[in-house]
Design a protein around this motif. Structure first.
Motif, mmCIF file in Angstrom:
data_model
loop_
_atom_site.group_PDB
_atom_site.id
_atom_site.type_symbol
_atom_site.label_atom_id
_atom_site.label_comp_id
_atom_site.label_asym_id
_atom_site.label_seq_id
_atom_site.Cartn_x
_atom_site.Cartn_y
_atom_site.Cartn_z
ATOM 1 N N HIS A 374 0.818 -1.218 0.000
ATOM 2 C CA HIS A 374 0.000 0.000 0.000
ATOM 3 C C HIS A 374 0.849 1.264 0.000
ATOM 4 N N ASN A 375 2.152 1.126 0.287
ATOM 5 C CA ASN A 375 3.032 2.301 0.258
ATOM 6 C C ASN A 375 3.275 2.807 -1.161
ATOM 7 N N MET A 376 2.956 1.992 -2.162
ATOM 8 C CA MET A 376 3.157 2.419 -3.545
ATOM 9 C C MET A 376 2.127 3.462 -3.977
ATOM 10 N N LYS A 377 1.025 3.544 -3.270
ATOM 11 C CA LYS A 377 -0.030 4.492 -3.628
ATOM 12 C C LYS A 377 0.315 5.872 -3.097
ATOM 13 N N PRO A 378 0.315 6.922 -3.939
ATOM 14 C CA PRO A 378 0.609 8.287 -3.466
ATOM 15 C C PRO A 378 -0.442 8.757 -2.459
ATOM 16 N N ARG A 379 0.041 9.299 -1.338
ATOM 17 C CA ARG A 379 -0.856 9.753 -0.288
ATOM 18 C C ARG A 379 -0.649 11.225 0.054
ATOM 19 N N GLY A 380 0.173 11.910 -0.697
ATOM 20 C CA GLY A 380 0.404 13.314 -0.457
ATOM 21 C C GLY A 380 1.637 13.563 0.395
ATOM 22 N N GLN A 381 1.846 14.812 0.758
ATOM 23 C CA GLN A 381 3.019 15.216 1.520
ATOM 24 C C GLN A 381 2.599 16.049 2.735
ATOM 25 N N LEU A 382 3.492 16.014 3.746
ATOM 26 C CA LEU A 382 3.281 16.802 4.967
ATOM 27 C C LEU A 382 4.535 17.621 5.226
ATOM 28 N N THR A 383 4.347 18.906 5.464
ATOM 29 C CA THR A 383 5.462 19.822 5.731
ATOM 30 C C THR A 383 5.403 20.260 7.189
ATOM 31 N N LEU A 384 6.563 20.196 7.865
ATOM 32 C CA LEU A 384 6.628 20.593 9.276
ATOM 33 C C LEU A 384 8.006 21.154 9.595
ATOM 34 N N GLU A 385 8.098 21.824 10.736
ATOM 35 C CA GLU A 385 9.357 22.355 11.259
ATOM 36 C C GLU A 385 9.546 21.811 12.676
ATOM 37 N N THR A 386 10.784 21.467 13.008
ATOM 38 C CA THR A 386 11.092 20.940 14.348
ATOM 39 C C THR A 386 12.307 21.650 14.920
ATOM 40 N N THR A 387 12.302 21.811 16.248
ATOM 41 C CA THR A 387 13.451 22.354 16.987
ATOM 42 C C THR A 387 13.527 21.634 18.317
ATOM 43 N N PHE A 388 14.668 21.013 18.568
ATOM 44 C CA PHE A 388 14.871 20.348 19.855
ATOM 45 C C PHE A 388 15.656 21.276 20.777
ATOM 46 N N VAL A 389 15.056 21.599 21.921
ATOM 47 C CA VAL A 389 15.682 22.490 22.898
ATOM 48 C C VAL A 389 15.927 21.701 24.180
ATOM 49 N N PRO A 390 17.179 21.293 24.460
ATOM 50 C CA PRO A 390 17.444 20.537 25.701
ATOM 51 C C PRO A 390 17.402 21.441 26.913
#
Length: 542
Positions: A374-390
């Motif tokens: 089922h991974n062969m079927k296009p499902r779109g894209q997701l855009t995000l931003e991450t920042t790890f602050v210890p």
């Protein structure tokens, strides 16, 4: 003649044995001996000073100190388990000594140093007294007086150029005041993660050394010198506050403490699947970290939109940035029935660099199984931003991409760093004592802070509940002017109606937690006769 002698011998033996037993009974058993004196019993204050000097060191500690307990049961346990303790201790000694031996190999013309024989013998140590210390920390502290007059067989084989020298340790005697700390408590058997051993005073160590069969400790002046050197070195390594740690549980099993905050911004999605027949999907995103029991966070729902834009920020508490993974799942919201699944993706936290914002545009998949068709079927894209602050105190603990070294730049901290900026408030409700309701005591704890309410589980029919539940509050600034309300409640159901009752409360100024970083205290409950609650609170700065 021979027959007559044998006949008389048989008759004499048959008559002599009964007569001898009869006389022996009256002489040695029936009549009490008159030359035996009653033992003289004296109190300690009747002995002179010279006799006390010889007597007191031989007394068990529970005799001289009433707060120490007599632990014959524990000594019996050690005696029965000593053969197994012997093998386990010898394994630890070997693993600890091998790196030290390796440092001397090749020096002073020494080829190698190995154990020719290693056993602690058949005589176990004896505990002459044990005392449990009161501690507000998440640990159990035991003070014990240990004495050991053992018969170990420890032989070192030291190989020089072409010869071998054997050194044997004999007649070992140890007297030490030892402290054992079981910490921290975890919900996995044996319920503590490690054992820390430390010495409360310089130990007394006595032993002999034989080299090539001869006792070198008999050399005048050498005995006192060697004993003092060994005693000082042992004290230098393990005298309080120095400790020797023995790990019982792997760190991945024991409960981990938060080390930082992951800031996630869900920006947008593109070309999502349309799961509705007469309209378009109503997508939203669920995000969570692996290994967490907290419910997943959710974005808002974007109605009838296959290219939604959220620009919504979230904060997730990180406990292990090396192994944890950010999980992202998209669903199509449905007013009735289960929500339709749109796709998912993950972001391993070990790809992140502290304080560095990273952008991701991820192709959505059905699952992380590489063989999933089922991974062969296009499902779109997701855009995000991450920042790890210890957190500030944990910022130098990471390796690889997560290794952060403060270099006086924009992230350098000063002494008053706890008074500014955001952070994490941890409130661990440990236990309570002497809480009592008017009707029935089923205690639980309610925490009120900044309009939020958190609750522990309820424990039925007890005045001494133990919860050990932790609650986390992510704050934008240090709560130096705020208070937290903690109340012990009891609830019961009667005729279908839930009835609640307050068993006492306490209001705590969080400024003390911020300034100290960590407070573990027992507080007297207000509106309670004798109630006490034990709280462990921490403030971690990011």
């Amino acid at each position: 003649m021979g027959f007559f002698d044998s006949f008389l011998g048989i008759i004499g033996f048959g008559i002599g044995i009964p007569i001898g037993c009869f006389l022996g009974f009256f002489i040695f058993i029936y009549f009490e001996p008159r030359d035996v004196k009653e033992p003289e019993i004296k109190s300690l204050n009747e002995f002179d000073s010279s006799s006390l000097i010889d007597l007191v060191p031989r007394l068990p500690l529970w005799v001289m100190s009433p707060d120490y307990d007599r632990v014959n049961w524990l000594n019996k346990f050690i005696t029965d388990m000593w053969p197994y303790f012997d093998k386990a201790a010898c394994g630890i000694i070997k693993s600890s000594a091998e790196p030290i031996f390796a440092e001397y190999s090749g020096s002073y013309r020494i080829n190698s140093i190995t154990f020719d024989r290693l056993t602690l013998g058949t005589l176990p140590p004896t505990i002459h007294g044990l005392k449990a210390q009161d501690s507000n920390e998440n640990q159990l502290v035991l003070d014990l007086a240990l004495r050991w007059a053992g018969n170990p067989d420890i032989v070192l084989a030291i190989k020089f150029l072409s010869s071998q020298l054997s050194v044997q340790l004999v007649d070992l005697q140890i007297s030490a005041a030892t402290r054992i700390i079981l910490r921290p408590f975890v919900p996995t058997f044996p319920c503590f993660a490690s054992i820390a051993v430390t010495l409360m005073e310089k130990p007394q160590i006595d032993f002999g050394l034989k080299v090539v069969g001869g006792d070198i400790m008999a050399i005048p002046g050498l005995y006192q010198c060697v004993q003092e050197i060994v005693s000082r070195q042992v004290a230098k390594l393990y005298l309080w506050p120095q400790t020797y740690e023995i790990d019982i549980l792997d760190c991945s099993i024991a409960d981990k403490k938060p080390v930082g905050i992951l800031h996630v911004k869900i920006v947008r999605a593109h070309k999502l699947l349309n799961m509705d027949f007469l309209s378009t999907s109503d997508p939203y995103v669920k995000l969570s970290l692996t290994g967490e029991r907290l419910p997943a966070k959710k974005t808002s729902v974007k109605m009838n939109n296959l290219n939604p834009q959220w620009n919504e920020d979230f904060k997730l508490i990180v406990k292990d940035p090396v192994s944890q993974v950010l999980q992202l799942q998209l669903f199509d919201w449905e007013k009735v029935g289960a929500h339709d699944y749109l796709g998912m993706q993950v972001v391993p936290l070990d790809q992140l660099i502290p304080y560095e914002k990273k952008h991701f545009t991820l192709n959505l998949l059905n699952s992380m199984d590489p063989d999933d068709p089922h991974n062969m079927k296009p499902r779109g894209q997701l855009t995000l931003e991450t920042t790890f602050v210890p957190f500030f105190e944990d910022s130098k603990k990471f390796s690889g991409p997560l290794d952060y070294e403060g270099n006086g730049g924009s992230h350098s901290r000063h002494e008053n760093t706890s008074l500014c900026g955001s952070g994490l408030l941890l409130v661990n409700v440990m236990s309570a004592d002497d809480v009592e309701g008017k009707h029935q005591t089923n205690p639980y704890v309610r925490i009120l802070f900044r309009g939020e309410q958190r609750k522990t589980k309820s424990i039925k029919k007890t005045r001494h509940p133990h919860w050990n539940e932790e609650f986390q509050f992510v704050l934008e600034e240090a709560p130096i002017k705020e208070r937290i309300h903690i109340e012990v409640m009891s609830k019961r159901r009667r005729i279908g109606i839930m009835m609640k009752e307050s068993l006492g409360h306490v209001d705590i100024n969080l400024a003390d937690v911020v300034y100290n970083g960590h407070i573990s205290e027992k507080y007297n409950l207000i509106n309670s006769r004798d109630g006490i609650i034990h709280l462990d609170m921490r403030w971690k700065v990011i």
